[in-house]
Design an enzyme around this catalytic site. Structure first.
Site, short mmCIF file in Angstrom:
data_model
loop_
_atom_site.label_atom_id
_atom_site.label_comp_id
_atom_site.label_asym_id
_atom_site.label_seq_id
_atom_site.Cartn_x
_atom_site.Cartn_y
_atom_site.Cartn_z
N GLY A 1 -19.68 7.08 3.57
CA GLY A 1 -19.01 7.49 3.17
C GLY A 1 -20.11 7.06 1.53
CB ALA B 1 -16.38 2.49 -2.77
N GLY B 2 -18.54 4.10 -1.90
CA GLY B 2 -19.75 4.30 -1.78
C GLY B 2 -20.89 5.01 -2.47
CE LYS C 1 -4.98 1.09 0.57
NZ LYS C 1 -6.09 -0.23 0.17
N GLY D 1 -18.32 8.18 -1.56
CA GLY D 1 -17.21 8.84 -3.00
C GLY D 1 -17.16 7.38 -3.66
N1 GLU Z 1 -6.87 0.96 -2.77
C1 GLU Z 1 -8.50 -1.01 -3.33
C2 GLU Z 1 -8.79 -1.36 -1.49
O1 GLU Z 1 -7.82 -1.28 -1.09
C3 GLU Z 1 -7.99 -1.52 -4.63
C4 GLU Z 1 -6.49 -1.77 -4.69
C5 GLU Z 1 -5.44 -3.16 -5.94
O2 GLU Z 1 -6.69 -2.63 -7.37
O3 GLU Z 1 -4.94 -2.83 -6.36
O4 GLU Z 1 -8.25 -2.80 -2.23
#
Ligand code: GLU
Length: 427
Positions: free
Chosen positions: A216, A220-221, A104, A218
């Site tokens: 949320g 996703a939400g 990450k 954004g």
């Molecule tokens: N940020 C997204 C997650 O937390 C996607 C991560 C990705 O596609 O590598 O799963």
């Protein structure tokens, strides 16, 4: 009670380790990331002044494949948070069985305060600082909170400048024009819907009219609200960082989206226009709700789709939802998990519920590597299968060990990561 995401993540790991009676030497290696990179990113601001930002990339575990995970731009980013998120990516990829490890990234910044040019220079700077350590077979970034396909496009361009040649598989969540995948933009939400549908079935609920609150709004939400609404669920509450709206008769996600795009507060939904805080209705069928109130509403399904540590020992007892589908990463603390489990709430954990994003990221990389692109239907069909199979695999472990779904998912994920570590001779 801990608000430290990494401490919480390790508590979750420990539960699974105990159930599995895991080899100590594997556990020892799962307690820390393989590598933590911290960089300074000097950015020339529009004023001509240089401002230095701090960026992170945490490479947690690559036993099952290259490190994989998004980059977050947020003012509260810190090393422990990125470590937790990178750990969860390791567990997430293993839960859905895709051949990737976990990583990450993050930058301490409020992207809302930056001009588009400043944001581009920051994003390119992040890649210049880290390009030696990332790439399609090393570590593959993607979007996360407040990062977008456009930012992925800039990062790809910078990476290719630094390394020479085309390398679309270096990053996922790209715009379609530079090798992105159909469906990636709403894949986190779509995957969440597939998982939720399984949970709804297990609980014997009828999707038609099942009430949903989403914290949320954004990427996703908002997509989750749109997809569920289309399927006949009744979205009764949504919120963003400025607060939210509750409407007993249901919320039209498209209208909420319009208010948000116009820069207004979602609570203004009840008035049908952009409004100010003092004009917002505070009681009645349609009213303003705070983010905290939203979590405690009397709904069938609660979807935390914002940030970590929202459901804690302080409010878990007051949650009325029958199902919680965690679209955010880490929204529930371990103490809250225990309370919810005792109450009989079916919590579908983040590492399963929101795995649709990284799953389609994986599809994106696959398409990049053979330079042949799938239709949206192809993508969604494959995603549905992975989400449903993974849900079932987690469910089986939940039954077998008589644990909550999070612990069951961790058991499955740790089994898989441990197997790869053993097969590589890392023990
Ligand atoms: N940020 C997204 C997650 O937390 C996607 C991560 C990705 O596609 O590598 O799963």
């Amino acid at each position: 009670m801990s608000q430290n995401a990494f401490t919480n993540a390790m508590a979750q790991l420990e539960k699974a380790v105990k159930i599995l009676n895991l080899d100590e030497n594997i556990f020892e290696q799962l307690k820390q990331p393989q590598r933590i990179l911290t960089v300074s990113i000097p950015v020339k601001m529009d004023s001509g002044k240089i401002k230095t930002f701090t960026g992170y990339r945490v490479q947690y575990n690559n036993a099952r494949g290259p490190f994989k995970g998004g980059i977050r731009y947020h003012w509260n980013v810190n090393e422990d948070e990125v470590k937790a998120l990178a750990f969860w990516m390791t567990m997430k990829c293993a839960t859905v069985g895709i051949p990737l490890g976990g990583g990450k990234g993050g930058v301490i910044v409020n992207p809302k305060e930056l001009s588009s040019g400043e944001l581009e220079r920051l994003s390119r700077g992040y890649v210049r600082a880290l390009y030696k350590y990332v790439g399609s077979d090393q570590d593959v970034p993607a979007p996360d909170v407040y990062t977008t396909p456009q930012i992925m496009g800039w990062m790809l361009d910078e990476f290719e400048k630094m390394t020479g040649g085309h390398a679309p598989g270096f990053i996922t969540g790209k715009p379609l024009s530079v090798g992105g995948s159909e469906g990636r933009g709403f894949s986190t939400a779509q995957g969440g819907v597939y998982a939720l549908e399984q949970a709804v079935q297990k609980k014997g609920l009828n999707p038609q009219g099942t009430t949903v609150a989403i914290q949320g709004f954004g990427n996703a939400g908002s997509h989750m609200a749109r997809i569920l609404n289309k399927k006949g669920y009744k979205i009764v509450a949504v919120s963003d960082s400025k607060g939210g709206v509750y409407n007993q008769d249901g919320i039209d996600p498209a209208k909420a989206e319009e208010i948000k795009k116009g820069g207004g507060m979602l609570g203004c939904y009840c008035l049908g226009s952009v409004c100010s805080l003092d004009k917002m209705p505070k009681d009645g069928k349609c009213r303003f709700v705070s983010n905290e109130e939203l979590l405690e509403l009397d709904v069938d399904v609660l979807v935390p789709a914002a940030l970590e540590n929202q459901i804690t020992v302080d409010n878990a007892e007051k949650i009325k939802a029958k199902i919680i589908a965690e679209l955010a990463n880490g929204p529930t603390t371990p103490e809250a998990d225990e309370i919810l489990f005792k109450k009989g709430v079916l919590l579908v954990p983040d590492i399963l519920t929101n795995a649709g994003g990284v799953t389609v990221s994986y599809f994106e990389q696959v398409q990049n590597s053979y330079n042949y692109y799938w239709t949206e239907n192809d993508v969604l069909e494959q995603l549905k299968k992975i989400m449903e199979d993974s849900f079932e695999a987690v469910w089986q472990r939940k039954e077998k060990y008589n644990v909550d779904m999070r612990t069951a998912a961790f058991v499955l994920a740790v089994e898989r990561v441990a197997q790869a570590m053993k097969d590589r001779g890392r023990v």
